[in-house]
Every structure is written in C-alpha cells, then in structure tokens.
Design a protein around this motif. Structure first.
Motif, PDB file in Angstrom:
ATOM      1  N   GLU A 298       0.834  -1.205   0.000  1.00  0.00           N
ATOM      2  CA  GLU A 298       0.000   0.000   0.000  1.00  0.00           C
ATOM      3  C   GLU A 298       0.866   1.250   0.000  1.00  0.00           C
ATOM      4  O   GLU A 298       1.822   1.352   0.775  1.00  0.00           O
ATOM      5  N   PHE A 299       0.517   2.197  -0.845  1.00  0.00           N
ATOM      6  CA  PHE A 299       1.216   3.483  -0.883  1.00  0.00           C
ATOM      7  C   PHE A 299       0.962   4.268   0.402  1.00  0.00           C
ATOM      8  O   PHE A 299      -0.171   4.300   0.903  1.00  0.00           O
ATOM      9  N   VAL A 300       2.009   4.923   0.900  1.00  0.00           N
ATOM     10  CA  VAL A 300       1.886   5.758   2.098  1.00  0.00           C
ATOM     11  C   VAL A 300       2.151   7.220   1.754  1.00  0.00           C
ATOM     12  O   VAL A 300       1.331   8.095   2.027  1.00  0.00           O
ATOM     13  N   ALA A 301       3.330   7.504   1.164  1.00  0.00           N
ATOM     14  CA  ALA A 301       3.702   8.882   0.883  1.00  0.00           C
ATOM     15  C   ALA A 301       4.811   8.920  -0.159  1.00  0.00           C
ATOM     16  O   ALA A 301       5.539   7.946  -0.333  1.00  0.00           O
ATOM     17  N   ALA A 302       4.924  10.063  -0.841  1.00  0.00           N
ATOM     18  CA  ALA A 302       5.991  10.257  -1.819  1.00  0.00           C
ATOM     19  C   ALA A 302       6.478  11.695  -1.755  1.00  0.00           C
ATOM     20  O   ALA A 302       5.739  12.602  -1.345  1.00  0.00           O
ATOM     21  N   ILE A 303       7.725  11.895  -2.187  1.00  0.00           N
ATOM     22  CA  ILE A 303       8.334  13.218  -2.159  1.00  0.00           C
ATOM     23  C   ILE A 303       9.172  13.400  -3.420  1.00  0.00           C
ATOM     24  O   ILE A 303       9.819  12.470  -3.884  1.00  0.00           O
ATOM     25  N   ASN A 304       9.155  14.613  -3.973  1.00  0.00           N
ATOM     26  CA  ASN A 304       9.904  14.841  -5.206  1.00  0.00           C
ATOM     27  C   ASN A 304      11.376  15.103  -4.893  1.00  0.00           C
ATOM     28  O   ASN A 304      11.806  15.102  -3.741  1.00  0.00           O
ATOM     29  N   TRP A 305      12.153  15.385  -5.942  1.00  0.00           N
ATOM     30  CA  TRP A 305      13.601  15.457  -5.799  1.00  0.00           C
ATOM     31  C   TRP A 305      14.039  16.560  -4.849  1.00  0.00           C
ATOM     32  O   TRP A 305      15.013  16.419  -4.119  1.00  0.00           O
ATOM     33  N   SER A 306      13.334  17.677  -4.862  1.00  0.00           N
ATOM     34  CA  SER A 306      13.751  18.816  -4.044  1.00  0.00           C
ATOM     35  C   SER A 306      13.170  18.795  -2.641  1.00  0.00           C
ATOM     36  O   SER A 306      13.631  19.516  -1.767  1.00  0.00           O
ATOM     37  N   GLY A 307      12.143  18.005  -2.455  1.00  0.00           N
ATOM     38  CA  GLY A 307      11.418  18.020  -1.188  1.00  0.00           C
ATOM     39  C   GLY A 307      10.277  19.022  -1.166  1.00  0.00           C
ATOM     40  O   GLY A 307       9.527  19.093  -0.198  1.00  0.00           O
ATOM     41  N   GLY A 308      10.136  19.766  -2.246  1.00  0.00           N
ATOM     42  CA  GLY A 308       9.098  20.777  -2.292  1.00  0.00           C
ATOM     43  C   GLY A 308       7.725  20.241  -2.659  1.00  0.00           C
ATOM     44  O   GLY A 308       6.724  20.956  -2.535  1.00  0.00           O
ATOM     45  N   GLY A 309       7.672  19.013  -3.116  1.00  0.00           N
ATOM     46  CA  GLY A 309       6.398  18.398  -3.465  1.00  0.00           C
ATOM     47  C   GLY A 309       6.217  17.093  -2.736  1.00  0.00           C
ATOM     48  O   GLY A 309       7.119  16.246  -2.712  1.00  0.00           O
ATOM     49  N   THR A 310       5.052  16.923  -2.116  1.00  0.00           N
ATOM     50  CA  THR A 310       4.761  15.697  -1.386  1.00  0.00           C
ATOM     51  C   THR A 310       3.330  15.251  -1.677  1.00  0.00           C
ATOM     52  O   THR A 310       2.484  16.059  -2.100  1.00  0.00           O
TER      53      THR A 310
ATOM     54  N   ALA B   5      12.682   4.074  -4.638  1.00  0.00           N
ATOM     55  CA  ALA B   5      13.217   5.173  -5.432  1.00  0.00           C
ATOM     56  C   ALA B   5      12.844   5.019  -6.902  1.00  0.00           C
ATOM     57  O   ALA B   5      12.940   3.919  -7.465  1.00  0.00           O
ATOM     58  N   ALA B   6      12.417   6.127  -7.478  1.00  0.00           N
ATOM     59  CA  ALA B   6      12.127   6.174  -8.909  1.00  0.00           C
ATOM     60  C   ALA B   6      13.055   7.206  -9.526  1.00  0.00           C
ATOM     61  O   ALA B   6      13.148   8.326  -9.016  1.00  0.00           O
ATOM     62  N   PRO B   7      13.755   6.866 -10.620  1.00  0.00           N
ATOM     63  CA  PRO B   7      14.790   7.757 -11.146  1.00  0.00           C
ATOM     64  C   PRO B   7      14.286   9.052 -11.751  1.00  0.00           C
ATOM     65  O   PRO B   7      15.037   9.981 -11.947  1.00  0.00           O
ATOM     66  N   TRP B   8      13.014   9.143 -12.069  1.00  0.00           N
ATOM     67  CA  TRP B   8      12.469  10.394 -12.577  1.00  0.00           C
ATOM     68  C   TRP B   8      10.956  10.342 -12.498  1.00  0.00           C
ATOM     69  O   TRP B   8      10.375   9.306 -12.216  1.00  0.00           O
ATOM     70  N   GLY B   9      10.329  11.470 -12.769  1.00  0.00           N
ATOM     71  CA  GLY B   9       8.884  11.457 -12.892  1.00  0.00           C
ATOM     72  C   GLY B   9       8.165  12.225 -11.802  1.00  0.00           C
ATOM     73  O   GLY B   9       8.722  13.096 -11.146  1.00  0.00           O
ATOM     74  N   VAL B  10       6.941  11.848 -11.614  1.00  0.00           N
ATOM     75  CA  VAL B  10       6.049  12.544 -10.700  1.00  0.00           C
ATOM     76  C   VAL B  10       5.948  11.755  -9.386  1.00  0.00           C
ATOM     77  O   VAL B  10       6.678  10.796  -9.167  1.00  0.00           O
ATOM     78  N   LEU B  11       5.028  12.165  -8.544  1.00  0.00           N
ATOM     79  CA  LEU B  11       4.876  11.520  -7.237  1.00  0.00           C
ATOM     80  C   LEU B  11       4.042  10.246  -7.399  1.00  0.00           C
ATOM     81  O   LEU B  11       2.844  10.226  -7.131  1.00  0.00           O
TER      82      LEU B  11
END
Length: 124
Positions: free
Chosen positions: A46-58, A98-104
C-alpha cells in the motif's frame, strides 16, 4: 544503481509516534522521487507517501494524511517518514523506494529500487 536501507521501526502503542529513515547509496539520490509503502500480512503493498527530488512536493495516502510527514535531506542521502498518532491498522512492514524520474508515483511498479523494509507494530 541505488541501495536503500530502512531503519527506525519498532513496537509502539496506539497514539504514539515513530520516525522511519531510509539511507540511500549513490551520487544521484537527489534526482530521485522517493516513496514509502507498507505491507501488512495477507494484504497487498500500500502506498503511504511520496516526495519529489527537491522536497518541495509531497503526496500522501488518505489513510495517513495529517498524521504522517515525508521529508528528505539530500546532503545526507536520506528520506524520512514521521508518523504520529499511530493506529493498530498501521502495523506493517514499511519500505522505501526510489524512482529515477517522474512525478509523485503511488504505484509500486513505477519504482525501480526498494529497501528490505522495517517492521512497525502498533499495539492497541
């Protein structure tokens, strides 16, 4: 190649808090989308949370929104999951990915690298 190692799991009473950490190897950590997932016995991951490369998007699953905070420190190659007001239904193995690129991403198949997981047990 990225290697992920989680820590911080344990046994906690309902209403308590835990902070999970995920340490990553590799020089390109800062470019990865990072996610936290959990899997309880007999249930699907089950998905819990995700964060983008900069930390500015969650982004958070509705089941944890308002009680969990995902963050990252790119200088330390580490992503965190602060969990508050834990509930017994939160008992699961928690894994970072970890995903090497993309969205949340919320889908496990979008993530290329996984840690071994850390057990979180919430007693009632």
């Amino acid at each position: 190649q990225v290697q992920l190692v989680e820590s911080g799991g344990g046994l906690v009473q309902a209403g308590g808090s835990l902070r999970l950490s995920c340490a990553a190897s590799g020089r390109t950590f800062s470019s990865y989308v990072m996610g936290w997932f959990r899997q309880a016995p007999g249930k699907e991951r089950e998905f819990v949370a995700a964060i983008n490369w900069s930390g500015g998007g969650t982004y958070y699953a509705d089941s944890v929104k308002g009680r969990c905070t995902i963050s990252r420190d790119n200088a330390k190659n580490t992503v965190y999951l602060q969990m508050n007001v834990l509930r017994p239904e939160g008992t699961a193995v928690y894994s970072c990915a970890a995903a090497p690129w993309g969205v949340l991403y919320t889908t496990p198949g979008k993530y290329d690298y996984w840690g071994q997981g850390t057990q979180v047990t919430v007693s009632s």
